[in-house]
Design a protein around this motif. Structure first.
Motif, PDB file in Angstrom:
ATOM      1  N   LEU A 173       0.908  -1.053  -0.072  1.00 52.22           N
ATOM      2  CA  LEU A 173      -0.069  -0.097   0.025  1.00 52.22           C
ATOM      3  C   LEU A 173       0.838   1.197  -0.105  1.00 52.22           C
ATOM      4  O   LEU A 173       0.542   2.328  -0.215  1.00 52.22           O
ATOM      5  CB  LEU A 173      -0.900   0.044   1.105  1.00 52.22           C
ATOM      6  N   ARG A 195      -7.778   5.283  -0.201  1.00 50.36           N
ATOM      7  CA  ARG A 195      -7.487   5.397   1.714  1.00 50.36           C
ATOM      8  C   ARG A 195      -8.596   6.229   2.266  1.00 50.36           C
ATOM      9  O   ARG A 195      -9.214   7.012   1.478  1.00 50.36           O
ATOM     10  CB  ARG A 195      -6.222   6.240   1.682  1.00 50.36           C
ATOM     11  N   ARG A 198      -8.751   8.426   8.819  1.00 54.32           N
ATOM     12  CA  ARG A 198      -8.916   7.582  10.005  1.00 54.32           C
ATOM     13  C   ARG A 198      -9.971   8.212  11.186  1.00 54.32           C
ATOM     14  O   ARG A 198     -10.568   7.462  11.682  1.00 54.32           O
ATOM     15  CB  ARG A 198      -7.357   7.545  10.695  1.00 54.32           C
ATOM     16  N   ASP A 246      -8.819   2.420   7.144  1.00 54.75           N
ATOM     17  CA  ASP A 246      -7.968   2.900   6.723  1.00 54.75           C
ATOM     18  C   ASP A 246      -8.030   3.193   4.917  1.00 54.75           C
ATOM     19  O   ASP A 246      -7.555   3.771   4.483  1.00 54.75           O
ATOM     20  CB  ASP A 246      -6.416   2.690   7.104  1.00 54.75           C
ATOM     21  N   TRP A 247      -8.612   1.989   4.543  1.00 53.38           N
ATOM     22  CA  TRP A 247      -8.602   1.940   3.223  1.00 53.38           C
ATOM     23  C   TRP A 247      -9.671   0.895   2.640  1.00 53.38           C
ATOM     24  O   TRP A 247     -10.282   0.217   3.436  1.00 53.38           O
ATOM     25  CB  TRP A 247      -7.373   1.589   2.711  1.00 53.38           C
TER      26      TRP A 247
END
Length: 302
Positions: A173, A195, A198, A246-247
């Protein structure tokens, strides 16, 4: 009706213990190894003791062919019910689990697994993911590894492996774009990657809306039809979908299996399940990344 904040993980652990005592939950024994390939350290479990799960699937198929009830989620086994997640979804333990505390998030009313995800699906997913760090995934159709036709998302706790990166794909990543929908350069097949902020984990409703919209954009990016906000939409092609705090990663599928090895969404995160040592030998010889390419669609660099 929604789950009380801060209680889901406790419910999962308690329900697991009680379901084992009641004989309702069956953990499939495995041993594991790692396969290095293309900068990833694939986590590979070799399964044993699948006879009980195979017998259950055969009974479902026979019931379906005879016009009987073939849906294990309608009604769900009460010993496996973890929580009411929302007005539209409930959470169950995976009856035949390989990964401990493997959670299924299912629709209360029947929806087909070939239908695209809805905003309600994302709301249920994020109500769970805000409770504990997990990897969520969706197998969009049988060619993507789905074994049940009643719509269900799945969550497994992070880390996936006992050593190394929390999720095996993570080393790749670093080369993916920071902003916008893009690709992971070393994955030489059609896919979309994005992405996430957060901070979304602190606001599940906002996270659901943001990721639902991104999911539609990702589908369009790989040439699939996006969902409709007003009605259920059937997918235009099978696909795998992986989401973390996160993604997100989305991969259209051409077929379910590399040779006789079924690959679901977890495989694209770097976690694979095999049935025999012979399958393991063949996967080592061919390479896991090549196996993934064989069940995906050609993309840039392929």
């Amino acid at each position: 009706m929604t789950i009380k904040n801060g209680t889901l993980w406790e419910n999962i652990v308690r329900t697991t213990k009680n379901a084992i005592s009641a004989g309702a939950l069956f953990s499939i024994p495995t041993h594991y190894t790692f396969i290095e390939d293309g900068g990833m350290r694939f986590f590979v479990r070799v399964l044993a003791g699948l006879q009980r799960k195979d017998e259950a699937r055969k009974k479902q198929e026979a019931a379906s062919q005879s016009g009987g009830q073939a849906n294990p989620f309608s009604p769900p086994e009460k010993e496996l019910v973890v929580a009411d997640i929302s007005d539209t979804h409930i959470a169950l333990l995976n009856k035949y689990n390989v990964v401990e505390h493997h959670l299924l998030v299912i629709t209360r009313s029947f929806e087909d697994q070939d239908m695209l995800l809805t905003l309600s699906d994302f709301e249920a997913l994020w109500l769970c993911m805000t409770e504990y760090d997990a990897l969520g995934f969706y197998n969009g159709g049988r060619e993507a590894g789905a074994s049940q036709q009643h719509k269900h998302l799945q969550l497994v706790p992070i880390p996936l492996a006992p050593e190394g990166p929390a999720i095996p794909i993570m080393p790749l990543l670093a080369e993916a774009p920071i902003h916008g929908i893009g690709t992971i350069p070393r994955l030489r097949f059609l896919h979309a990657f994005v992405r996430l902020d957060r901070g979304l984990v602190n606001a599940p409703r906002d996270a659901a809306e943001t990721t639902y919209n991104l999911y539609g954009d990702m589908l369009k990016r790989v040439g699939l039809n996006p969902p409709s906000p007003s009605h259920l939409t059937r997918q235009s092609m099978p696909y795998c979908f992986v989401v973390t705090r996160d993604w997100m990663l989305l991969v259209p599928r051409s077929r379910e299996c590399f040779e006789d090895i079924s690959l679901n969404s977890l495989a694209f995160a770097g976690s694979l399940f095999l049935r025999t040592e012979h399958q393991l030998d063949r996967l080592k010889a061919y390479g896991p990344l090549n196996a993934l390419r064989s069940v995906a669609l050609p993309g840039a660099g392929s």
